[in-house]
Design an enzyme around this catalytic site. Structure first.
Site, PDB file in Angstrom:
ATOM      1  N   GLN A  15      -3.277   7.216  -1.742  1.00  0.00           N
ATOM      2  CA  GLN A  15      -2.452   8.266  -1.113  1.00  0.00           C
ATOM      3  C   GLN A  15      -1.079   8.423  -1.767  1.00  0.00           C
ATOM      4  O   GLN A  15      -0.583   9.543  -1.897  1.00  0.00           O
ATOM      5  CB  GLN A  15      -2.367   8.088   0.401  1.00  0.00           C
ATOM      6  CG  GLN A  15      -1.890   6.756   0.898  1.00  0.00           C
ATOM      7  CD  GLN A  15      -1.234   6.851   2.277  1.00  0.00           C
ATOM      8  OE1 GLN A  15      -1.194   7.905   2.894  1.00  0.00           O
ATOM      9  NE2 GLN A  15      -0.716   5.726   2.751  1.00  0.00           N
ATOM     10  N   ILE A  16      -0.439   7.352  -2.218  1.00  0.00           N
ATOM     11  CA  ILE A  16       0.858   7.518  -2.907  1.00  0.00           C
ATOM     12  C   ILE A  16       0.649   8.277  -4.215  1.00  0.00           C
ATOM     13  O   ILE A  16       1.383   9.221  -4.528  1.00  0.00           O
ATOM     14  CB  ILE A  16       1.529   6.150  -3.175  1.00  0.00           C
ATOM     15  CG1 ILE A  16       1.941   5.505  -1.857  1.00  0.00           C
ATOM     16  CG2 ILE A  16       2.754   6.308  -4.090  1.00  0.00           C
ATOM     17  CD1 ILE A  16       2.525   4.117  -1.984  1.00  0.00           C
ATOM     18  N   ASN A 105      -3.326  -9.032  -2.155  1.00  0.00           N
ATOM     19  CA  ASN A 105      -2.889  -8.232  -3.312  1.00  0.00           C
ATOM     20  C   ASN A 105      -2.345  -9.054  -4.470  1.00  0.00           C
ATOM     21  O   ASN A 105      -2.427  -8.627  -5.622  1.00  0.00           O
ATOM     22  CB  ASN A 105      -1.806  -7.230  -2.879  1.00  0.00           C
ATOM     23  CG  ASN A 105      -2.360  -6.129  -1.993  1.00  0.00           C
ATOM     24  OD1 ASN A 105      -3.543  -5.830  -2.052  1.00  0.00           O
ATOM     25  ND2 ASN A 105      -1.503  -5.531  -1.181  1.00  0.00           N
ATOM     26  N   VAL A 129       5.133  -0.999  -7.013  1.00  0.00           N
ATOM     27  CA  VAL A 129       5.266  -0.335  -5.713  1.00  0.00           C
ATOM     28  C   VAL A 129       4.385  -1.053  -4.680  1.00  0.00           C
ATOM     29  O   VAL A 129       4.763  -1.202  -3.524  1.00  0.00           O
ATOM     30  CB  VAL A 129       4.859   1.156  -5.834  1.00  0.00           C
ATOM     31  CG1 VAL A 129       4.833   1.834  -4.470  1.00  0.00           C
ATOM     32  CG2 VAL A 129       5.802   1.892  -6.793  1.00  0.00           C
ATOM     33  N   ASP A 159      13.957   2.348   0.713  1.00  0.00           N
ATOM     34  CA  ASP A 159      14.886   1.772   1.694  1.00  0.00           C
ATOM     35  C   ASP A 159      16.283   2.364   1.516  1.00  0.00           C
ATOM     36  O   ASP A 159      16.966   2.677   2.494  1.00  0.00           O
ATOM     37  CB  ASP A 159      14.917   0.248   1.531  1.00  0.00           C
ATOM     38  CG  ASP A 159      13.524  -0.348   1.529  1.00  0.00           C
ATOM     39  OD1 ASP A 159      12.813  -0.160   2.517  1.00  0.00           O
ATOM     40  OD2 ASP A 159      13.131  -0.967   0.518  1.00  0.00           O
ATOM     41  N   HIS A 187      11.933  -6.106  -0.184  1.00  0.00           N
ATOM     42  CA  HIS A 187      11.438  -4.894   0.498  1.00  0.00           C
ATOM     43  C   HIS A 187      10.611  -5.370   1.690  1.00  0.00           C
ATOM     44  O   HIS A 187       9.380  -5.463   1.630  1.00  0.00           O
ATOM     45  CB  HIS A 187      10.591  -4.055  -0.463  1.00  0.00           C
ATOM     46  CG  HIS A 187       9.916  -2.905   0.228  1.00  0.00           C
ATOM     47  ND1 HIS A 187      10.614  -1.895   0.835  1.00  0.00           N
ATOM     48  CD2 HIS A 187       8.605  -2.615   0.415  1.00  0.00           C
ATOM     49  CE1 HIS A 187       9.759  -1.030   1.364  1.00  0.00           C
ATOM     50  NE2 HIS A 187       8.538  -1.452   1.127  1.00  0.00           N
TER      51      HIS A 187
HETATM   52  N1  NAD Z   1       7.637  -0.494  -2.169  1.00  0.00           N
HETATM   53  C1  NAD Z   1       7.549   0.481  -1.284  1.00  0.00           C
HETATM   54  O1  NAD Z   1       8.591   1.017  -0.835  1.00  0.00           O
HETATM   55  C2  NAD Z   1       6.224   0.997  -0.793  1.00  0.00           C
HETATM   56  C3  NAD Z   1       6.184   2.163  -0.022  1.00  0.00           C
HETATM   57  C4  NAD Z   1       4.950   2.621   0.442  1.00  0.00           C
HETATM   58  C5  NAD Z   1       3.795   1.916   0.136  1.00  0.00           C
HETATM   59  N2  NAD Z   1       3.853   0.803  -0.610  1.00  0.00           N
HETATM   60  C6  NAD Z   1       2.632   0.051  -0.976  1.00  0.00           C
HETATM   61  O2  NAD Z   1       1.943   0.769  -2.004  1.00  0.00           O
HETATM   62  C7  NAD Z   1       0.574   0.344  -2.015  1.00  0.00           C
HETATM   63  C8  NAD Z   1      -0.355   1.550  -2.130  1.00  0.00           C
HETATM   64  O3  NAD Z   1      -0.247   2.349  -0.990  1.00  0.00           O
HETATM   65  P1  NAD Z   1      -1.203   3.606  -0.776  1.00  0.00           P
HETATM   66  O4  NAD Z   1      -0.809   4.200   0.518  1.00  0.00           O
HETATM   67  O5  NAD Z   1      -1.244   4.466  -1.980  1.00  0.00           O
HETATM   68  O6  NAD Z   1      -2.605   2.862  -0.588  1.00  0.00           O
HETATM   69  P2  NAD Z   1      -4.070   3.467  -0.749  1.00  0.00           P
HETATM   70  O7  NAD Z   1      -5.002   2.484  -0.099  1.00  0.00           O
HETATM   71  O8  NAD Z   1      -4.127   4.892  -0.320  1.00  0.00           O
HETATM   72  O9  NAD Z   1      -4.280   3.429  -2.327  1.00  0.00           O
HETATM   73  C9  NAD Z   1      -4.315   2.259  -3.044  1.00  0.00           C
HETATM   74  C10 NAD Z   1      -5.301   2.469  -4.174  1.00  0.00           C
HETATM   75  O10 NAD Z   1      -5.262   1.304  -5.008  1.00  0.00           O
HETATM   76  C11 NAD Z   1      -6.567   1.120  -5.517  1.00  0.00           C
HETATM   77  N3  NAD Z   1      -6.693  -0.214  -6.051  1.00  0.00           N
HETATM   78  C12 NAD Z   1      -6.951  -1.361  -5.377  1.00  0.00           C
HETATM   79  N4  NAD Z   1      -7.037  -2.378  -6.242  1.00  0.00           N
HETATM   80  C13 NAD Z   1      -6.817  -1.890  -7.478  1.00  0.00           C
HETATM   81  C14 NAD Z   1      -6.782  -2.455  -8.775  1.00  0.00           C
HETATM   82  N5  NAD Z   1      -7.018  -3.763  -8.982  1.00  0.00           N
HETATM   83  N6  NAD Z   1      -6.525  -1.646  -9.833  1.00  0.00           N
HETATM   84  C15 NAD Z   1      -6.304  -0.349  -9.638  1.00  0.00           C
HETATM   85  N7  NAD Z   1      -6.333   0.264  -8.435  1.00  0.00           N
HETATM   86  C16 NAD Z   1      -6.592  -0.517  -7.360  1.00  0.00           C
HETATM   87  C17 NAD Z   1      -7.471   1.429  -4.329  1.00  0.00           C
HETATM   88  O11 NAD Z   1      -8.798   1.737  -4.745  1.00  0.00           O
HETATM   89  C18 NAD Z   1      -6.753   2.627  -3.704  1.00  0.00           C
HETATM   90  O12 NAD Z   1      -7.269   3.857  -4.199  1.00  0.00           O
HETATM   91  C19 NAD Z   1       0.389  -0.474  -0.737  1.00  0.00           C
HETATM   92  O13 NAD Z   1       0.444  -1.858  -1.066  1.00  0.00           O
HETATM   93  C20 NAD Z   1       1.587  -0.089   0.111  1.00  0.00           C
HETATM   94  O14 NAD Z   1       1.911  -1.072   1.044  1.00  0.00           O
HETATM   95  C21 NAD Z   1       5.043   0.337  -1.090  1.00  0.00           C
HETATM   96  O1  LMR Z   2       5.891  -0.481   5.344  1.00  0.00           O
HETATM   97  C1  LMR Z   2       4.875  -0.474   4.628  1.00  0.00           C
HETATM   98  O2  LMR Z   2       3.975  -1.292   4.753  1.00  0.00           O
HETATM   99  C2  LMR Z   2       4.752   0.566   3.558  1.00  0.00           C
HETATM  100  C3  LMR Z   2       5.991   0.685   2.752  1.00  0.00           C
HETATM  101  O3  LMR Z   2       6.372  -0.539   2.203  1.00  0.00           O
HETATM  102  C4  LMR Z   2       7.132   1.326   3.494  1.00  0.00           C
HETATM  103  O4  LMR Z   2       8.247   0.789   3.480  1.00  0.00           O
HETATM  104  O5  LMR Z   2       6.936   2.420   4.086  1.00  0.00           O
END
Ligand code: NAD
Ligand code: LMR
Length: 327
Positions: A15-16, A105, A129, A159, A187
């Site tokens: 989704q991201i 992860n 991310v 953040d 984070h």
């Molecule tokens: N740092 C931040 O501020 C922040 C903010 C939002 C989300 N996130 C994190 O970002 C990550 C992704 O979120 P999302 O909503 O896109 O999740 P999502 O589940 O929609 O997408 C993640 C994708 O990663 C793929 N994936 C899994 N293992 C993999 C690998 N080994 N190689 C390549 N692709 C792989 C999955 O098939 C999936 O399509 C999550 O860990 C979420 O917590 C971080």
């Molecule tokens: O909070 C989460 O798990 C997703 C992401 O890191 C966020 O800050 O929105």
């Protein structure tokens, strides 16, 4: 025409990425004159969905997209990459803390770190991310032999943006008037959004916000808990705002920081502000004219801030200890 920059995005069918890829391809991240090669990595079961994303990228007819490779082979995805944006990983669900994802992860970043070291361009920069992003970046860094530590980053810009928005709302000003917003630490729910050094119209935030209880309490917890609040509201973790923050981060690391300001990103600590060297910790960062970055030095840290920074650094040290066998 500039030489294309090769950008690898993992989790490219997630989704991201569904927001991020289109922003990168449009030029929002590296500029409207910078062509890009997109390298999209997914796991095998998600390749069908990824092919759909590629079809949509093609259907945008982006002038800046030079070529697109979609693959489930990390070595192919990281080949000659200048930027690796590591999004792929499982997001948390309601009731979880981000560090609960470490055992699920963390191990992904061992193989990806090794593959980046073996395949990416000499100037590669790696931006994590996927959560828990600080410690995942640490795992990637420790497994990417030969790639300098100053090339690894983890995302705390979401953040920072959240904190700016909260301060602007409380002060009744436009968000663009809030600057110098540093996020310190992890984070996670221990992060410290540093209102003591933030500014509104170049002045201390306390000139416009006199509610000290709010600044010391609700402001901080709102920012710390915003990710959980989004999950509670949407049933899914933040995606468009996360993608936007990823674009902001790479842009801020690619172009000089405006005079007097800074931006937040987690980098490998050099011991500044008494924070243990070697952990991936968020600091106030400036990007210099030559493209390198530095931690902003000499900011006043009062007793309140010190306590908050120590708490979030302690959590990072605990996370590091929990994965010591794979570092
Ligand atoms: N740092 C931040 O501020 C922040 C903010 C939002 C989300 N996130 C994190 O970002 C990550 C992704 O979120 P999302 O909503 O896109 O999740 P999502 O589940 O929609 O997408 C993640 C994708 O990663 C793929 N994936 C899994 N293992 C993999 C690998 N080994 N190689 C390549 N692709 C792989 C999955 O098939 C999936 O399509 C999550 O860990 C979420 O917590 C971080
Ligand atoms: O909070 C989460 O798990 C997703 C992401 O890191 C966020 O800050 O929105």
């Amino acid at each position: 025409m500039k030489t294309p920059v090769t950008i690898t995005v993992t989790g490219a069918a997630g989704q991201i990425a569904y927001s991020l890829l289109f922003r990168i391809a449009s030029g929002s991240m590296l500029g409207c004159d910078q062509p890009v090669n997109l390298r999209l990595l997914e796991i095998e079961p998600a390749m069908k969905a990824l092919n759909g994303v590629v079809m949509e990228l093609q259907d945008c007819a982006f002038p800046l997209v030079n070529d697109i490779v979609a693959t489930c082979d990390p070595d192919e995805a990281f080949k000659d990459a200048n930027w690796c944006i590591l999004v792929g990983s499982v997001p948390r669900k309601a009731g979880m803390e981000r560090k609960d994802l470490l055992s699920i992860n963390g191990k992904l970043f061992i193989g990806q770190g090794k593959s980046i070291a073996a395949n990416a361009a000499k100037d590669v920069r790696v931006f994590v991310v996927g959560n828990p992003c600080n410690t995942n970046a640490l795992i990637a860094m420790k497994n990417a032999a030969g790639v300098p530590n100053d090339r690894f980053f983890a995302m705390t810009r979401l953040d920072e943006n959240r904190a700016k928005s909260q301060l602007a709302d409380k002060a009744g000003v436009h968000v663009s008037r809030v600057t110098n917003m540093a996020i310190w630490g992890n984070h996670s729910a221990t992060q410290y959004p540093d209102w003591t050094n933030a500014k509104i119209d170049g002045k201390p935030v306390t000139d416009l916000i006199s509610d000290m209880d709010w600044l010391k309490g609700e402001f901080i917890t709102t920012v710390q808990q915003r990710g959980a609040a989004i999950i509670a509201a949407r049933g899914l973790s933040s995606a468009a705002s996360a993608a936007n923050a990823a674009v902001d981060t790479v842009r801020s690391l690619s172009f000089p920081t405006p005079e007097g300001d800074w931006h937040s990103v987690a980098v490998c600590s050099d011991g500044s502000y008494g924070i243990e060297a070697g952990i991936i910790c968020s600091f106030p960062i400036r990007t210099k004219e030559d493209g390198s970055w530095e931690i902003v030095q000499g900011l006043p840290i009062d007793a309140f801030s010190r306590e908050k920074i120590d708490a979030t650094v302690n959590e990072l040290l605990e996370e590091k200890a929990a994965v010591s066998d794979i570092l």
